[in-house]
Design a protein around this motif. Structure first.
Motif, PDB file in Angstrom:
ATOM      1  N   SER A 228       0.819  -1.215   0.000  1.00  0.00           N
ATOM      2  CA  SER A 228       0.000   0.000   0.000  1.00  0.00           C
ATOM      3  C   SER A 228       0.850   1.261   0.000  1.00  0.00           C
ATOM      4  N   ILE A 229       2.166   1.116   0.255  1.00  0.00           N
ATOM      5  CA  ILE A 229       3.019   2.303   0.347  1.00  0.00           C
ATOM      6  C   ILE A 229       4.286   2.187  -0.486  1.00  0.00           C
ATOM      7  N   MET A 230       4.741   0.952  -0.733  1.00  0.00           N
ATOM      8  CA  MET A 230       6.000   0.766  -1.466  1.00  0.00           C
ATOM      9  C   MET A 230       5.702   0.300  -2.887  1.00  0.00           C
ATOM     10  N   PRO A 231       5.843   1.159  -3.874  1.00  0.00           N
ATOM     11  CA  PRO A 231       5.427   0.841  -5.246  1.00  0.00           C
ATOM     12  C   PRO A 231       6.182  -0.325  -5.877  1.00  0.00           C
ATOM     13  N   GLN A 232       7.407  -0.571  -5.398  1.00  0.00           N
ATOM     14  CA  GLN A 232       8.234  -1.588  -6.053  1.00  0.00           C
ATOM     15  C   GLN A 232       7.917  -3.016  -5.599  1.00  0.00           C
ATOM     16  N   LYS A 233       7.122  -3.151  -4.547  1.00  0.00           N
ATOM     17  CA  LYS A 233       6.950  -4.467  -3.917  1.00  0.00           C
ATOM     18  C   LYS A 233       6.066  -5.400  -4.749  1.00  0.00           C
ATOM     19  N   ARG A 234       6.530  -6.647  -4.891  1.00  0.00           N
ATOM     20  CA  ARG A 234       5.722  -7.763  -5.409  1.00  0.00           C
ATOM     21  C   ARG A 234       5.700  -8.828  -4.315  1.00  0.00           C
ATOM     22  N   ASN A 235       4.593  -8.954  -3.653  1.00  0.00           N
ATOM     23  CA  ASN A 235       4.510  -9.867  -2.513  1.00  0.00           C
ATOM     24  C   ASN A 235       3.753 -11.137  -2.896  1.00  0.00           C
ATOM     25  N   PRO A 236       4.430 -12.294  -2.960  1.00  0.00           N
ATOM     26  CA  PRO A 236       3.719 -13.551  -3.247  1.00  0.00           C
ATOM     27  C   PRO A 236       2.979 -14.043  -2.006  1.00  0.00           C
ATOM     28  N   VAL A 237       1.998 -13.271  -1.589  1.00  0.00           N
ATOM     29  CA  VAL A 237       1.293 -13.503  -0.327  1.00  0.00           C
ATOM     30  C   VAL A 237       0.604 -14.873  -0.253  1.00  0.00           C
ATOM     31  N   PRO A 238       0.106 -15.434  -1.356  1.00  0.00           N
ATOM     32  CA  PRO A 238      -0.508 -16.767  -1.237  1.00  0.00           C
ATOM     33  C   PRO A 238       0.406 -17.804  -0.596  1.00  0.00           C
ATOM     34  N   ILE A 239       1.705 -17.667  -0.805  1.00  0.00           N
ATOM     35  CA  ILE A 239       2.621 -18.632  -0.188  1.00  0.00           C
ATOM     36  C   ILE A 239       2.595 -18.498   1.328  1.00  0.00           C
ATOM     37  N   GLU A 240       2.493 -17.263   1.821  1.00  0.00           N
ATOM     38  CA  GLU A 240       2.379 -17.069   3.260  1.00  0.00           C
ATOM     39  C   GLU A 240       1.096 -17.682   3.790  1.00  0.00           C
ATOM     40  N   HIS A 241       0.002 -17.511   3.052  1.00  0.00           N
ATOM     41  CA  HIS A 241      -1.259 -18.105   3.489  1.00  0.00           C
ATOM     42  C   HIS A 241      -1.163 -19.634   3.468  1.00  0.00           C
ATOM     43  N   LEU A 242      -0.516 -20.173   2.470  1.00  0.00           N
ATOM     44  CA  LEU A 242      -0.297 -21.618   2.435  1.00  0.00           C
ATOM     45  C   LEU A 242       0.467 -22.080   3.677  1.00  0.00           C
ATOM     46  N   ARG A 243       1.489 -21.328   4.041  1.00  0.00           N
ATOM     47  CA  ARG A 243       2.328 -21.718   5.172  1.00  0.00           C
ATOM     48  C   ARG A 243       1.536 -21.719   6.473  1.00  0.00           C
ATOM     49  N   HIS A 244       0.793 -20.641   6.747  1.00  0.00           N
ATOM     50  CA  HIS A 244       0.121 -20.593   8.045  1.00  0.00           C
ATOM     51  C   HIS A 244      -1.124 -21.476   8.065  1.00  0.00           C
TER      52      HIS A 244
ATOM     53  N   TYR B 164     -13.055 -31.525  12.739  1.00  0.00           N
ATOM     54  CA  TYR B 164     -13.599 -31.247  11.415  1.00  0.00           C
ATOM     55  C   TYR B 164     -12.983 -29.983  10.814  1.00  0.00           C
ATOM     56  N   GLN B 165     -12.563 -29.050  11.661  1.00  0.00           N
ATOM     57  CA  GLN B 165     -11.947 -27.827  11.157  1.00  0.00           C
ATOM     58  C   GLN B 165     -10.633 -28.108  10.436  1.00  0.00           C
ATOM     59  N   THR B 166      -9.991 -29.212  10.803  1.00  0.00           N
ATOM     60  CA  THR B 166      -8.744 -29.592  10.129  1.00  0.00           C
ATOM     61  C   THR B 166      -8.979 -29.794   8.637  1.00  0.00           C
ATOM     62  N   PHE B 167     -10.089 -30.433   8.320  1.00  0.00           N
ATOM     63  CA  PHE B 167     -10.375 -30.711   6.918  1.00  0.00           C
ATOM     64  C   PHE B 167     -10.674 -29.423   6.152  1.00  0.00           C
ATOM     65  N   GLU B 168     -11.285 -28.467   6.827  1.00  0.00           N
ATOM     66  CA  GLU B 168     -11.605 -27.205   6.163  1.00  0.00           C
ATOM     67  C   GLU B 168     -10.330 -26.433   5.830  1.00  0.00           C
ATOM     68  N   SER B 169      -9.476 -26.214   6.819  1.00  0.00           N
ATOM     69  CA  SER B 169      -8.243 -25.462   6.557  1.00  0.00           C
ATOM     70  C   SER B 169      -7.304 -26.245   5.650  1.00  0.00           C
ATOM     71  N   GLY B 170      -7.236 -27.556   5.853  1.00  0.00           N
ATOM     72  CA  GLY B 170      -6.368 -28.372   5.004  1.00  0.00           C
ATOM     73  C   GLY B 170      -6.806 -28.379   3.558  1.00  0.00           C
ATOM     74  N   GLY B 171      -8.124 -28.438   3.338  1.00  0.00           N
ATOM     75  CA  GLY B 171      -8.625 -28.407   1.971  1.00  0.00           C
ATOM     76  C   GLY B 171      -8.263 -27.117   1.259  1.00  0.00           C
ATOM     77  N   ARG B 172      -8.266 -26.014   1.997  1.00  0.00           N
ATOM     78  CA  ARG B 172      -7.875 -24.736   1.392  1.00  0.00           C
ATOM     79  C   ARG B 172      -6.416 -24.772   0.956  1.00  0.00           C
ATOM     80  N   VAL B 173      -5.573 -25.385   1.750  1.00  0.00           N
ATOM     81  CA  VAL B 173      -4.154 -25.503   1.387  1.00  0.00           C
ATOM     82  C   VAL B 173      -4.003 -26.291   0.089  1.00  0.00           C
ATOM     83  N   LEU B 174      -4.663 -27.431   0.025  1.00  0.00           N
ATOM     84  CA  LEU B 174      -4.508 -28.303  -1.139  1.00  0.00           C
ATOM     85  C   LEU B 174      -5.023 -27.636  -2.409  1.00  0.00           C
ATOM     86  N   ASP B 175      -6.169 -26.968  -2.317  1.00  0.00           N
ATOM     87  CA  ASP B 175      -6.731 -26.309  -3.499  1.00  0.00           C
ATOM     88  C   ASP B 175      -5.840 -25.156  -3.970  1.00  0.00           C
TER      89      ASP B 175
END
Length: 505
Positions: A285-301, A337-348
């Motif tokens: 939002s402030i640094m014009p040069q940044k390219r952040n591959p944020v999906p990888i961070e979401h995959l990790r957590h 059951y929540q494990t399957f929900e978060s895990g499914g998001r990772v796999l997709d």
């Protein structure tokens, strides 16, 4: 002397205590509404059909119960129910509704030969099977995506790292093949866990089965299980189906977390050997040069969340008694059951991201140049072509690498002179290796091409490996399809038998 009275004779309290109602009974009731209504209905129907077929109940009595169950399903929408405390749980709600619709002599006959103990474990298995099947299907889709990328990039050079440092050149296809093998093994573990889920506890009753001639094989079949679980005590006490499932699920995301961490490292600006396309990049939002591959961070957590949730379920069972107990039931399963929900998001997400990635060959070439990671092949070449021992060849190669790195040079272009000097010192003679031979020996393409050993990155053996993974994946798909067909056939058979029973005069 103080007189003692029996509290049972003076207890004027009424079930349920308001706090107990709100902290335990209401959440459990709501969880059943969300996850287990269909399972309850199937269990009631299968058990009733079996009671009629074995003659434990007359056809007339069973038919009346069947029609009452249909009325309850038509008239009561569980999603609209609020827990009032009038009955203990959903099971007793159905029991109460049956009493309203049946002759007094038929009240409670559906419960002949069973207990909430075996019912609940049957419900949990019925709820776990589709969740595990979906997760396994998502994992197979991820394996297919990884295979497609590995086949596309089987000759694309990358830098392979050990201990966080550039080590040797390989190919993206070879790297992904290692990850694919782990994913295939993880899939096998999921299917092994499913084997235990596919054994039905119904008919074990509270602990020891029943004095009634129940046909446990029939109810297991009608509910789509492969067979009944044999030992009746184990049916209600041996919750290794819970620990087995969540252990297998935990390993899926523990292992994927390592692959995701590599993607995070490889896409870092300082490394940059993998390019993430704009579709998977967010900006600052402030640094014009940044390219952040944020999906990888979401995959990790999200992978970490899935590991933690699965491990939590296993840990809850730790040091519990070998008997029927609530620790492995309601709230634990609800959390699991929540494990399957978060895990499914990772796999997709990972299945979508992988095919979109590409290797930045310029960055790979620069890292290879700066790190001299093909020098191992120089040592091997000296053993084969110059007759040196590997230790002597290693010392020559090490001297060459130090000289080239110190000069910030290029090994194929600038390494020959240091090589000749180091070889003379080690062997006391001139090398037979020409400058052209030297340049070929230390090229990354040659490094990979020579490694046609079983399991290596050479084009032939890697292609054979990828074909083998494809075949294994296809076999896994066929096995999953066979299970689905068997269970669908059982559903149709139960529907037909129950409908016939309900329509009986």
């Amino acid at each position: 002397m103080t007189a003692h009275t029996d509290p049972r004779t003076t207890d004027k309290s009424v079930f349920p205590d308001p706090v107990y109602k709100e902290t335990v009974l209401r959440p459990l009731f709501d969880a059943v509404k969300t996850h287990h209504v269909a399972g309850f209905r199937a269990v009631d129907r299968a058990h009733l059909v079996m009671l009629a077929e074995t003659g434990i109940l007359s056809r007339e009595t069973a038919s009346g119960i069947a029609r009452a169950l249909i009325e309850i399903e038509r008239e009561i929408d569980p999603a609209t129910l609020s827990y009032t405390g009038e009955v203990e749980d959903y099971f007793f709600l159905v029991e109460a509704e049956l009493r309203k619709r049946l002759k007094p002599d038929d009240n409670g006959r559906l419960h002949t030969g069973r207990s909430r103990n075996d019912i609940e474990h049957t419900l949990f298995k019925l709820a776990l099977k589709p969740r595990l099947d979906r997760l396994a299907a998502q994992l197979r889709a991820l394996i297919a995506a990884a295979l497609t990328l590995a086949e596309r990039e089987k000759e694309t050079l990358i830098v392979a790292y050990t201990h966080g440092q550039p080590a040797q050149p390989s190919t993206l296809g070879h790297y992904l093949s290692a990850a694919i093998e782990v994913m295939l093994r993880d899939h096998q573990r999921l299917m092994q866990a499913r084997e235990l889920i596919d054994l039905c506890p119904l008919g074990a009753a509270a602990i020891t089965t029943s004095g009634f001639p129940l046909d446990r094989h029939r109810t297991a079949h009608l509910l789509g299980f492969k067979a009944p679980l044999q030992n009746s005590y184990g049916c209600i006490a041996a919750v290794d189906y819970v620990t087995g499932v969540f252990s297998a699920v935990e390993l899926v995301f523990l292992h994927l977390g390592r692959l995701i961490q590599d993607l995070q490292f490889w896409t870092a600006f300082e490394v940059g050997q993998v390019y993430v396309p704009n579709a998977f990049v967010q900006i600052s939002s402030i640094m014009p040069q940044k390219r952040n591959p944020v999906p990888i961070e979401h995959l990790r957590h999200l992978a970490s969340q899935s590991v933690s949730r699965a491990r939590m379920v296993r840990d809850i069972v730790h040091n519990t008694p070998f008997t029927d107990m609530n620790d492995s039931e309601g709230e634990t399963q609800e959390a699991g059951y929540q494990t399957f929900e978060s895990g499914g998001r990772v796999l997709d997400l990972l299945a979508a991201l992988l095919p979109a990635l590409s290797v930045d060959s310029r960055r790979v070439a620069e890292t290879i140049r700066r790190s001299c990671i093909t020098i191992t092949e120089l040592a091997d070449t000296l053993v084969r072509r110059e007759g040196l021992s590997f230790r002597a060849a290693h010392e020559v190669a090490s001297a060459v690498a130090r000289a080239v790195v110190a000069a910030d040079g290029d090994l194929p272009r600038d390494g020959y002179a240091p090589f000749v000097e180091a070889f003379r010192h080690a062997a006391g003679r001139e090398p037979a290796l020409s400058r052209e031979d030297f340049a070929i020996a230390v090229s990354p393409e040659n490094f990979v091409a020579l490694r046609e050993r079983f399991g290596g990155p050479g084009p032939k053996v890697l292609s054979e490996a990828l074909a083998g993974y494809r075949a294994e994946l296809a076999a896994a798909e066929d096995a999953a399809t066979a299970i689905a067909r068997r269970e669908e056939a059982a559903r149709r058979e139960l529907d037909a038998a129950f409908t016939a029973l309900a329509g009986a005069a």
